[in-house]
Design a protein around this motif. Structure first.
Motif, PDB file in Angstrom:
ATOM      1  N   THR A 224     -58.454  38.395  99.684  1.00 45.56           N
ATOM      2  CA  THR A 224     -58.330  38.998 101.006  1.00 45.56           C
ATOM      3  C   THR A 224     -57.600  40.321 100.886  1.00 45.56           C
ATOM      4  O   THR A 224     -56.537  40.387 100.252  1.00 45.56           O
ATOM      5  CB  THR A 224     -57.553  38.082 101.972  1.00 45.56           C
ATOM      6  OG1 THR A 224     -58.264  36.856 102.130  1.00 45.56           O
ATOM      7  CG2 THR A 224     -57.374  38.748 103.327  1.00 45.56           C
ATOM      8  N   VAL A 225     -58.186  41.376 101.450  1.00 48.38           N
ATOM      9  CA  VAL A 225     -57.488  42.659 101.557  1.00 48.38           C
ATOM     10  C   VAL A 225     -56.760  42.654 102.899  1.00 48.38           C
ATOM     11  O   VAL A 225     -57.390  42.600 103.960  1.00 48.38           O
ATOM     12  CB  VAL A 225     -58.467  43.843 101.470  1.00 48.38           C
ATOM     13  CG1 VAL A 225     -57.708  45.162 101.641  1.00 48.38           C
ATOM     14  CG2 VAL A 225     -59.202  43.823 100.136  1.00 48.38           C
ATOM     15  N   ARG A 226     -55.462  42.687 102.848  1.00 52.31           N
ATOM     16  CA  ARG A 226     -54.673  42.541 104.072  1.00 52.31           C
ATOM     17  C   ARG A 226     -54.834  43.740 104.999  1.00 52.31           C
ATOM     18  O   ARG A 226     -54.807  44.895 104.560  1.00 52.31           O
ATOM     19  CB  ARG A 226     -53.193  42.372 103.711  1.00 52.31           C
ATOM     20  CG  ARG A 226     -52.285  42.298 104.931  1.00 52.31           C
ATOM     21  CD  ARG A 226     -50.842  42.093 104.557  1.00 52.31           C
ATOM     22  NE  ARG A 226     -49.996  42.153 105.741  1.00 52.31           N
ATOM     23  CZ  ARG A 226     -48.685  41.936 105.732  1.00 52.31           C
ATOM     24  NH1 ARG A 226     -48.070  41.627 104.599  1.00 52.31           N
ATOM     25  NH2 ARG A 226     -47.978  42.016 106.848  1.00 52.31           N
ATOM     26  N   THR A 227     -54.945  43.462 106.309  1.00 51.95           N
ATOM     27  CA  THR A 227     -54.958  44.499 107.331  1.00 51.95           C
ATOM     28  C   THR A 227     -54.018  44.184 108.491  1.00 51.95           C
ATOM     29  O   THR A 227     -53.800  45.044 109.352  1.00 51.95           O
ATOM     30  CB  THR A 227     -56.382  44.694 107.897  1.00 51.95           C
ATOM     31  OG1 THR A 227     -56.861  43.456 108.412  1.00 51.95           O
ATOM     32  CG2 THR A 227     -57.330  45.206 106.815  1.00 51.95           C
ATOM     33  N   ASN A 228     -53.472  42.973 108.550  1.00 54.10           N
ATOM     34  CA  ASN A 228     -52.604  42.598 109.674  1.00 54.10           C
ATOM     35  C   ASN A 228     -51.211  43.176 109.505  1.00 54.10           C
ATOM     36  O   ASN A 228     -50.730  43.389 108.390  1.00 54.10           O
ATOM     37  CB  ASN A 228     -52.517  41.075 109.803  1.00 54.10           C
ATOM     38  CG  ASN A 228     -51.950  40.420 108.560  1.00 54.10           C
ATOM     39  OD1 ASN A 228     -52.596  40.438 107.506  1.00 54.10           O
ATOM     40  ND2 ASN A 228     -50.770  39.832 108.667  1.00 54.10           N
ATOM     41  N   THR A 229     -50.544  43.430 110.613  1.00 57.79           N
ATOM     42  CA  THR A 229     -49.192  43.986 110.584  1.00 57.79           C
ATOM     43  C   THR A 229     -48.171  42.903 110.292  1.00 57.79           C
ATOM     44  O   THR A 229     -48.472  41.714 110.287  1.00 57.79           O
ATOM     45  CB  THR A 229     -48.860  44.663 111.927  1.00 57.79           C
ATOM     46  OG1 THR A 229     -48.968  43.685 112.972  1.00 57.79           O
ATOM     47  CG2 THR A 229     -49.808  45.814 112.197  1.00 57.79           C
ATOM     48  N   GLY A 230     -46.914  43.328 110.096  1.00 53.92           N
ATOM     49  CA  GLY A 230     -45.834  42.393 109.811  1.00 53.92           C
ATOM     50  C   GLY A 230     -45.160  42.708 108.502  1.00 53.92           C
ATOM     51  O   GLY A 230     -45.483  43.682 107.824  1.00 53.92           O
ATOM     52  N   GLY A 231     -44.190  41.843 108.140  1.00 49.16           N
ATOM     53  CA  GLY A 231     -43.408  42.068 106.937  1.00 49.16           C
ATOM     54  C   GLY A 231     -44.172  41.702 105.682  1.00 49.16           C
ATOM     55  O   GLY A 231     -45.251  41.120 105.751  1.00 49.16           O
ATOM     56  N   PRO A 232     -43.608  42.047 104.530  1.00 50.71           N
ATOM     57  CA  PRO A 232     -42.322  42.710 104.361  1.00 50.71           C
ATOM     58  C   PRO A 232     -42.443  44.218 104.553  1.00 50.71           C
ATOM     59  O   PRO A 232     -43.545  44.745 104.741  1.00 50.71           O
ATOM     60  CB  PRO A 232     -41.968  42.376 102.915  1.00 50.71           C
ATOM     61  CG  PRO A 232     -43.297  42.367 102.226  1.00 50.71           C
ATOM     62  CD  PRO A 232     -44.250  41.753 103.234  1.00 50.71           C
ATOM     63  N   GLY A 233     -41.296  44.895 104.452  1.00 49.01           N
ATOM     64  CA  GLY A 233     -41.322  46.340 104.439  1.00 49.01           C
ATOM     65  C   GLY A 233     -40.827  46.971 105.717  1.00 49.01           C
ATOM     66  O   GLY A 233     -40.069  46.385 106.484  1.00 49.01           O
ATOM     67  N   VAL A 234     -41.290  48.197 105.974  1.00 50.85           N
ATOM     68  CA  VAL A 234     -40.850  48.989 107.113  1.00 50.85           C
ATOM     69  C   VAL A 234     -41.438  48.407 108.395  1.00 50.85           C
ATOM     70  O   VAL A 234     -42.662  48.297 108.511  1.00 50.85           O
ATOM     71  CB  VAL A 234     -41.291  50.459 106.940  1.00 50.85           C
ATOM     72  CG1 VAL A 234     -40.960  51.271 108.183  1.00 50.85           C
ATOM     73  CG2 VAL A 234     -40.625  51.066 105.707  1.00 50.85           C
ATOM     74  N   PRO A 235     -40.619  48.024 109.373  1.00 53.18           N
ATOM     75  CA  PRO A 235     -41.158  47.497 110.635  1.00 53.18           C
ATOM     76  C   PRO A 235     -42.067  48.525 111.300  1.00 53.18           C
ATOM     77  O   PRO A 235     -41.721  49.700 111.409  1.00 53.18           O
ATOM     78  CB  PRO A 235     -39.903  47.235 111.473  1.00 53.18           C
ATOM     79  CG  PRO A 235     -38.802  47.054 110.466  1.00 53.18           C
ATOM     80  CD  PRO A 235     -39.141  47.975 109.340  1.00 53.18           C
ATOM     81  N   GLY A 236     -43.247  48.084 111.714  1.00 56.42           N
ATOM     82  CA  GLY A 236     -44.196  48.988 112.346  1.00 56.42           C
ATOM     83  C   GLY A 236     -45.167  49.643 111.395  1.00 56.42           C
ATOM     84  O   GLY A 236     -46.084  50.353 111.824  1.00 56.42           O
ATOM     85  N   ALA A 237     -45.008  49.431 110.090  1.00 55.22           N
ATOM     86  CA  ALA A 237     -45.928  50.008 109.115  1.00 55.22           C
ATOM     87  C   ALA A 237     -47.295  49.344 109.232  1.00 55.22           C
ATOM     88  O   ALA A 237     -47.411  48.181 109.621  1.00 55.22           O
ATOM     89  CB  ALA A 237     -45.383  49.836 107.700  1.00 55.22           C
ATOM     90  N   SER A 238     -48.340  50.080 108.868  1.00 50.04           N
ATOM     91  CA  SER A 238     -49.694  49.531 108.899  1.00 50.04           C
ATOM     92  C   SER A 238     -50.125  49.148 107.488  1.00 50.04           C
ATOM     93  O   SER A 238     -49.497  49.544 106.491  1.00 50.04           O
ATOM     94  CB  SER A 238     -50.669  50.558 109.479  1.00 50.04           C
ATOM     95  OG  SER A 238     -50.676  51.750 108.691  1.00 50.04           O
TER      96      SER A 238
END
Length: 468
Positions: A224-238
């Motif tokens: 699966t190539v991820r496209t959904n938002t969420g962690g980890p990382g910078v909040p609000g990142a795509s």
């Protein structure tokens, strides 16, 4: 991963060296002296955190495999079970053991004890182990009372001699005073018995010979190539799909490439991840990964995390079925580290708010830029991490996975770790191939031989591991 439980100061790659110090005079019987402090001083706590430092005050070297340390405490009502963990140790947590015993008869302040031992190591005359940052908690993660514990010293926030913790050497008491309830002889250090699963029970091999992130074979092969938002990382990142590509890296050989982009803002930050389905547990995992120390364009310095890991999702705070085994490279540091560092981290569980991590990790502070062969072996209660054929870390105990996991590659920025520049910068991580053999411990050299055989036969994809 998200955040780390990092205890202690900077440690070089010479973690296993025991540090020599001048010792205070001691009697011949006191061949080993124990110093103690605690990092959890409250009357109640989520975890008891006794930290130890052993000093050889004798006249001859001490084999640590013959040393036992006992920390005495009063069990909470209901006789709960307890779990031990080593957060960090100069002598390496992989050499530290922890078991629990019962005092009979007990006293008003002690009816249990934590017994700490060592599987290897020597302590030279006048030398010390350095930090042994240990902890234990209730198996149900309820808060425990430590104000009534015999060995607890709430005022001990710096190391000092402490006789309410005992030390045995080859079965003889050489330091401290035990509670009057007794406790018997220290138990021998168990010799780890590794039982390898019989043979292999299926293989996954992927040479990443895909055209682009929309190639239908990606999902057909259960990636699966991820496209959904969420962690980890910078909040609000795509997590845009186009950040996953498959460039040619040599000849006709392609690689999976992850890209992360930022201009210093959340809206301008993009991260990337590719993951396989959950059906993996014991066996051997391997990948050839190219790490980088700098962006391909733009200013350097962001706290970027380049990863290869296995994971069982967290269903709830302190989920006992959660697990994770990480290779994580931080080329610009992060989590309190100032420069490049490689982590191998094994997780039991965690809680996000307030943050509480139950993990064990090994780290080396040096550059890992370039291609590296990463091998993870999960078998017989032991987790072993190899880099380029050399054993990097060995973990076990509570950190051993219990439920099926997915395989992931992830490139992301640590929140709060972006440099103060609005100039866009791009980071990349490449993966040449992935290999897994279910229920089989495969040596790193054998992994490479098998991968080369697949390539010689022009085999780009194999999956004979049954779905869970």
């Amino acid at each position: 991963m998200r955040r780390k439980l990092l205890l202690g100061g900077l440690v070089s790659a010479m973690l296993l060296t025991l540090v020599g110090v001048a010792a205070n005079p001691a009697s011949a019987q006191q061949s080993v002296r124990l110093q103690y402090k605690t990092s959890a001083t409250g009357a109640t706590a989520d975890q008891v955190e006794p930290w130890f430092n052993l000093v050889n005050s004798g006249t001859s070297a001490v084999s640590l495999s013959g040393v036992k340390i006992r920390y005495y405490f009063k069990a909470d009502a209901g006789s709960p079970q307890y779990r031990f963990a080593c957060s960090w140790a100069v002598v390496s947590c992989s050499t530290v053991t922890g078991t629990f015993g019962t005092l009979s008869p007990g006293t008003a302040t002690a009816d249990r004890y934590l017994e700490v031992g060592f599987t290897s190591g020597n302590l030279a005359v006048g030398a010390q182990t350095g930090d042994l940052q240990l902890r234990f908690h209730r198996a149900d993660w309820q808060r425990l009372t430590q104000s009534d514990d015999y060995s607890f010293g709430p005022a001990r926030t710096t190391y000092g001699d402490w006789t309410k913790v005992t030390v045995y050497q080859n079965g003889a008491l050489v330091w401290g005073t035990s509670p009057s309830g007794g406790g018997g002889d220290p138990t021998p250090t168990p010799t780890p018995t590794i039982t390898n699963p019989p043979g292999g029970s299926g293989v996954v091999f992927d040479d990443f010979a895909y055209s682009n992130a929309d190639d239908p074979n990606i999902s057909a092969h259960n990636w699966t190539v991820r496209t959904n938002t969420g962690g980890p990382g910078v909040p609000g990142a795509s997590w845009p799909k186009q950040n996953v590509t498959f460039p040619t890296v040599s000849g006709t050989n392609k690689a999976l490439q992850l890209k992360a982009v930022t201009d210093g803002t959340a809206a301008g930050t993009q991260q990337s991840e590719v993951l396989h389905q959950r059906k993996f547990l014991e066996g051997t995992y391997a990948a050839r990964v190219k790490f980088s120390d700098a962006p391909v364009s733009g200013p350097d310095g962001d706290h970027i995390v380049q990863t290869f890991f296995t994971i069982t999702p967290l269903a709830a705070d302190m989920d006992p079925n959660y697990s994770e085994q990480d290779f994580e490279y931080l080329p610009n540091g992060g989590w309190g580290e100032p420069a490049n560092i490689m982590y191998a981290t094994s997780w039991e569980t965690y809680r996000n708010e307030p943050w509480q991590a139950v993990n064990v990790h090994t780290e080396v502070r040096q550059s890992y830029a370039g291609w590296h062969d990463l091998v993870l072996q999960v078998s017989g209660g032991q987790i072993r991490y190899y880099i380029d054929g050399a054993l990097f870390a060995e973990h076990g105990g509570d950190y051993y996975p219990e439920t099926v996991q997915s395989v992931n590659f992830n490139l992301w920025f640590i929140s709060g770790g972006l440099v103060g520049s609005s100039t866009s910068r791009d980071y990349v991580q490449q993966v040449d191939w992935f290999y897994h053999s279910k229920n089989e411990v495969v040596a790193p050299a054998t992994v490479l031989s098998r991968v080369n055989n697949y390539r010689s036969a022009s085999t780009t994809w194999v999956d004979t591991v049954p779905n869970s």
